[in-house]
Design a protein around this motif. Sequence first.
Motif, short mmCIF file in Angstrom:
data_model
loop_
_atom_site.label_atom_id
_atom_site.label_comp_id
_atom_site.label_asym_id
_atom_site.label_seq_id
_atom_site.Cartn_x
_atom_site.Cartn_y
_atom_site.Cartn_z
N GLN A 224 -55.37 -7.65 108.82
CA GLN A 224 -55.25 -8.84 109.67
C GLN A 224 -53.81 -8.97 110.15
O GLN A 224 -52.87 -8.85 109.37
CB GLN A 224 -55.66 -10.09 108.89
N MET A 225 -53.64 -9.20 111.47
CA MET A 225 -52.33 -9.44 112.04
C MET A 225 -52.26 -10.89 112.50
O MET A 225 -53.04 -11.31 113.35
CB MET A 225 -52.05 -8.48 113.20
N VAL B 261 -42.41 -12.11 114.74
CA VAL B 261 -43.46 -11.71 115.68
C VAL B 261 -44.84 -11.79 115.03
O VAL B 261 -45.76 -12.37 115.59
CB VAL B 261 -43.21 -10.28 116.20
N ALA B 262 -44.97 -11.22 113.83
CA ALA B 262 -46.30 -11.20 113.19
C ALA B 262 -46.17 -10.86 111.71
O ALA B 262 -45.15 -10.33 111.26
CB ALA B 262 -47.20 -10.18 113.88
N VAL B 263 -47.24 -11.17 110.99
CA VAL B 263 -47.41 -10.74 109.60
C VAL B 263 -48.68 -9.90 109.53
O VAL B 263 -49.72 -10.31 110.06
CB VAL B 263 -47.54 -11.94 108.64
N ASP C 146 -48.69 -2.95 100.51
CA ASP C 146 -47.96 -4.19 100.73
C ASP C 146 -48.14 -4.68 102.16
O ASP C 146 -48.40 -3.89 103.08
CB ASP C 146 -46.46 -3.99 100.46
N SER C 147 -47.98 -5.97 102.34
CA SER C 147 -48.02 -6.54 103.69
C SER C 147 -46.75 -6.16 104.45
O SER C 147 -45.83 -5.54 103.89
CB SER C 147 -48.15 -8.06 103.61
N ALA C 148 -46.69 -6.52 105.73
CA ALA C 148 -45.53 -6.19 106.55
C ALA C 148 -45.14 -7.39 107.40
O ALA C 148 -46.01 -8.09 107.93
CB ALA C 148 -45.82 -4.98 107.44
N LEU C 149 -43.85 -7.61 107.51
CA LEU C 149 -43.31 -8.65 108.39
C LEU C 149 -42.71 -7.96 109.61
O LEU C 149 -41.88 -7.07 109.48
CB LEU C 149 -42.24 -9.46 107.66
N VAL C 150 -43.13 -8.40 110.80
CA VAL C 150 -42.63 -7.82 112.05
C VAL C 150 -41.72 -8.83 112.72
O VAL C 150 -42.12 -9.98 112.96
CB VAL C 150 -43.79 -7.45 113.00
N THR C 151 -40.50 -8.42 113.04
CA THR C 151 -39.57 -9.27 113.78
C THR C 151 -39.06 -8.50 114.99
O THR C 151 -39.08 -7.27 115.02
CB THR C 151 -38.36 -9.69 112.91
#
Length: 402
Positions: free
Chosen positions: A2-3, A82-84, A97-102
């Motif tokens: 999921q984004m 921007v998104a998780v 692991d999840s990812a944080l997008v900036t």
Amino acid sequence: MQMTGAPSDPDLIRLPWDLPLAQWPEHHLVTLPRGISRHVVRFVRLSGNVYAIKEISERYAKAEYRLLWDLNRLDTPSVEPVAVVTGRTGHDGEPLDSALVTRHLQFSLPYRAVMSGTLRPETLIRLLDALAVLLVRLHLTGFFWGDCSLSNTLFRRDAGAFAAYLVDAETGELHPMLSDGQRAHDIDIAHTNIFGELLDLEAGGLLHGSIDPEETAGQICDRYTRLWDELTQDEIIEEVDWHRVEHRIRRLNSLGFDVAEMMVRRKSGTGRLIVRPKVVDAGHHQRRLIRLTGLDVEENQARRLLNDLDAFRVQSGLRHEEEAIVAHRWLAEVFQPTIEAIPRELRGKLEPAQLFHEVLDHRWFRSEGAGHDVGLPAAVDSYVRDVLVFKPDEKAVIQEAP
């Protein structure tokens, strides 16, 4: 998978999220200077935009995304979320692991990339000044950082100084207001982290011999305290000394802060008044410049451009003309022709406002040597030939990965 967020680029969803970030194929990545991080961080370029992606647990990824969103809403210098990406699984079905997008901040550099060889004392002081301003701005909004350091900050050149941006909010907390104890704890963490970073530079032979790590790290506390007191401390004045109120406002403006409101109250039993500036916001010169010209630049750059605009007004005999009209003429007759005179292939080395500032500096030095004003066109030619061609490219993509 999921984004969640507001991704403007549909290609983000097509990245190889089923692979650990450390195993992403090179053709997806761009090489950028980055600071020290406890997590895996990669940069990707999609449709001309560069994104930073950090692999982190779902809990912290969501919390940091919300904090960064709040900081952007409050107009605090920080990277844009921007998104998780959550619910990632590998080819073997194991969770990732999840990812944080900036969004990557163009023309920004980690503190190690600001250095060229050994870190000089004057450069380090400018970095600490920028970090102190950032920490004060965060505290004024009620943000407790919890991990302030040079490594968790990005720096952009701002005329002769630097502007600092928060890049890691993983340990942050947003409150309606911070107590003195919370602020003191945040400053103590900053002191400890910076001391460690300077010791690391010293061990690697990257610190100038005249710099004492412990003494220099302590300067972040002194610089923070002086700025905080200037912005928030009560000032007692005699009732007849109203010019001191104006002087206080001008002093705050000179630091780049606007006074939203002044609170004045009479001190009981005396003829004195206590003056306190209410909430103050940074960016006084930025806002004036963007209102006049539409140029959105850093604070010191705005100050320098406004000085040149004011000089243009005097030299052109436009003292009695409306400010907006003068600004339009300066933009069309001075700023834009200067930027357009720089070869297109070299314009990506620095931001336009920084280019203009450096051309003005170069013109001054050339004129001092010549004993007369060499003029802007000659200064541009000389700056491009003797200075700009040798500068590194500081735009977002410094080197594309093979």
